[in-house]
Design an enzyme around this catalytic site. Structure first.
Site, PDB file in Angstrom:
ATOM      1  N   GLU A  67      62.817   7.903  37.082  1.00 65.99           N
ATOM      2  CA  GLU A  67      64.124   8.330  36.587  1.00 65.99           C
ATOM      3  C   GLU A  67      64.870   9.267  37.529  1.00 65.99           C
ATOM      4  O   GLU A  67      65.076  10.448  37.216  1.00 65.99           O
ATOM      5  CB  GLU A  67      63.986   8.985  35.205  1.00 65.99           C
ATOM      6  CG  GLU A  67      63.348   8.089  34.163  1.00 65.99           C
ATOM      7  CD  GLU A  67      63.433   8.651  32.744  1.00 65.99           C
ATOM      8  OE1 GLU A  67      63.821   9.815  32.575  1.00 65.99           O
ATOM      9  OE2 GLU A  67      63.122   7.907  31.798  1.00 65.99           O
ATOM     10  N   GLU A 126      58.869   2.590  30.040  1.00 62.35           N
ATOM     11  CA  GLU A 126      58.823   3.559  28.932  1.00 62.35           C
ATOM     12  C   GLU A 126      59.726   3.081  27.817  1.00 62.35           C
ATOM     13  O   GLU A 126      60.862   2.678  28.060  1.00 62.35           O
ATOM     14  CB  GLU A 126      59.343   4.949  29.339  1.00 62.35           C
ATOM     15  CG  GLU A 126      58.453   5.746  30.234  1.00 62.35           C
ATOM     16  CD  GLU A 126      59.031   7.124  30.579  1.00 62.35           C
ATOM     17  OE1 GLU A 126      59.797   7.697  29.761  1.00 62.35           O
ATOM     18  OE2 GLU A 126      58.706   7.610  31.675  1.00 62.35           O
TER      19      GLU A 126
HETATM   20  C1  FCB Z   1      61.751  10.153  29.855  1.00 62.03           C
HETATM   21  C2  FCB Z   1      60.703  10.744  30.766  1.00 62.03           C
HETATM   22  C3  FCB Z   1      59.375  10.955  30.107  1.00 62.03           C
HETATM   23  C4  FCB Z   1      59.523  11.405  28.677  1.00 62.03           C
HETATM   24  C5  FCB Z   1      60.489  10.540  27.924  1.00 62.03           C
HETATM   25  C6  FCB Z   1      60.665  10.904  26.458  1.00 62.03           C
HETATM   26  O1  FCB Z   1      63.016  10.534  30.296  1.00 62.03           O
HETATM   27  O2  FCB Z   1      60.485   9.916  31.883  1.00 62.03           O
HETATM   28  O3  FCB Z   1      58.646  11.832  30.894  1.00 62.03           O
HETATM   29  O4  FCB Z   1      59.839  12.738  28.630  1.00 62.03           O
HETATM   30  O5  FCB Z   1      61.727  10.559  28.537  1.00 62.03           O
END
Ligand code: FCB
Length: 471
Positions: free
Chosen positions: A193, A377
């Site tokens: 990110e 994620e």
């Molecule tokens: C993302 C991050 C991860 C976690 C999630 C909820 O932005 O990569 O580390 O905190 O959000």
């Protein structure tokens, strides 16, 4: 295409019994998620779970510094102990394997493995070697992120991501790690990110190192992407058999009305969240609309940088959480207009699975060279409690099911998506929100470090068992 991944589960209430939930979790028979080569795993990150911040020669990171400043993290929480994974990693790997999860996405703490002069720290390296070797013994596919936000503080002291030199230090770090860990890593992600590192870290100051200037954000982003681009060929040379990619968070922006101004606002929201990262990676240029939003913030770009940044990728990792409804701010930007009466999570984020599908299908149209995708994620926070040894995380079960349905729809619409990682394997240090926000499919009691498998994880396990048992 059916316009509604959410319809499936809208009616779920917390009162739904265990039995009926269990039955309803399994994807429909025609879902692509039944394909055995669709990887299902879980993700974590070093600073969020490891703890042991002063052990075995680990140097301070920007998150140690930032979380120690009063008011930066909810309740004054820090990652000093976190889930104590540095000491409990063997039991955690057992737990991961016992859930039948096929993939594990972890990150390496840069300040654990290299000293300030760039020399390897053997003790830190050995930790990751043991961990990765054990994961391979268990037959788990390993996705390793090199940078999930824990920059060594000594590099921040020399300007951090505002200093071009940090990109070259990152390439050295990637070189060391890929020489040391080759053969135990199935897929390398350079950065997690970069939007968060650049914008939250240097643009609005909500994350470490806590600076707030749009011009800093665009320059930090450029150096982050350059770091990525410099690392990719190094990883290829040292570990040719592995996949190389990067992980981007993506945001869906929807217009609050049909007006041209609101439509433009939603477009600019997506430029700022998505094209700012994906255009340089996949088209070799920054989107000019970004500088309509933030006039005069063009980063300093040297000859050859954009070619370095846009080197071909083996995969693109996508992190998705929510959408943002926006309107024009009356000038050249957008403002959030939170919708009433929509489902939200403990973070206040709107549950909006269609956003994931729509962004993915949109990227396929925008980027002709879109690499194969892994959802690296997806998940949600809820205020989960252990009752009689169980955690009934009903909203999460519904959330995961709907988002997996959105992924299935995107695959059926032609997007090459090869896997999905739950965020997160276990509750952990949620950055500026500390330990209050629980994203895990496993509950962590921070006073005892006891792990309790939540109902969501049991259901994922049940599905994976069923899938494995199929002919
Ligand atoms: C993302 C991050 C991860 C976690 C999630 C909820 O932005 O990569 O580390 O905190 O959000």
């Amino acid at each position: 295409m059916a316009n509604d991944a959410s319809a499936v589960f809208d009616t779920l209430s917390p009162a739904v019994s265990r039995g009926s939930l269990a039955d309803s979790f399994t994807p429909p028979a025609d879902s692509t998620l039944w394909r055995k080569n669709f990887l299902l795993g879980a993700a974590t990150a070093s600073y969020q779970i490891e703890g042991a911040v002063n052990e075995d020669g680990r140097l301070p990171s920007i998150w140690d510094t930032f979380s120690a400043i009063p008011g930066k993290v909810l309740a004054g929480d820090t990652g000093a102990v976190a889930c104590d994974h540095y000491h409990r990693w063997e039991a955690d790997v057992e737990m991961l394997a016992s859930l039948g999860l096929e993939g594990y996405r972890l990150s390496i703490a840069w300040p654990r493995v290299m000293d300030a002069a760039g020399a390897p720290n053997r003790k830190g390296l050995d930790f990751y070697k043991r961990l990765l070797n054990r994961l391979k013994e268990k037959g788990i596919t390993t996705f390793v992120t090199l940078y999930h936000w824990d920059l060594p503080q000594h590099l921040e002291d020399r300007g951090g991501w505002l200093n071009r030199d940090t990109a070259y230090r990152f390439a050295d770090y990637a070189d060391l790690m890929s020489r040391e860990l080759a053969g135990t890593v199935d897929a390398w992600a350079t950065l997690n990110e970069p939007w968060c590192s650049a914008y939250l870290g240097y643009g609005n100051g909500h994350h470490a190192p806590g600076l707030a200037n749009d011009r800093f954000a665009t320059q930090a982003m450029h150096h982050l992407l350059l770091a990525h681009g410099l690392a990719v060929p190094v990883l290829r040379a040292n570990d040719p058999a592995s996949q190389k990619g990067i992980v981007a968070n993506i945001g869906r922006g929807t217009p609050n009305s049909d007006s041209a101004a609101d439509q433009r606002a939603a477009h600019l929201f997506e430029v700022q969240h998505n094209a700012w990262i994906l255009d340089p990676l996949l088209k070799g240029s920054y989107p000019q609309d970004l500088f309509e939003l933030w006039p005069g913030t063009e980063p300093l770009v040297l000859d050859g940088d954009m070619q370095t940044i846009s080197a071909p990728l083996d995969f693109l990792g996508i992190n998705y959480y929510f959408r943002t409804n926006v309107a024009s701010d009356g000038a050249h930007g957008f403002r959030d207009v939170p919708l009433e009466g929509v489902e939200r999570t403990q973070m206040g984020w709107e549950v909006y699975p269609d956003g994931l599908r729509d962004l993915l299908t949109g990227f396929k149209k925008t980027y002709r060279n879109l690499p194969p995708i892994y959802i690296t994620e997806n998940g949600m926070a809820s205020d989960d409690q252990v009752t009689d040894g169980h955690v009934e995380d009903t909203q999460r079960i519904s959330f995961l099911k709907r988002h997996l349905a959105a992924v299935d729809q995107a695959i059926k619409a032609g997007v090459d998506i090869r896997g999905y990682f739950l965020w997160s394997l276990m509750d952990n240090f949620e950055w500026a929100f500390g330990y209050e926000r629980r994203f895990g499919v496993v509950h962590v009691d921070y006073s005892t470090q006891k792990r309790t498998i939540k109902r969501s994880a049991e259901l994922v396990e049940k599905f994976l068992k069923e899938r494995k048992a199929r002919a």
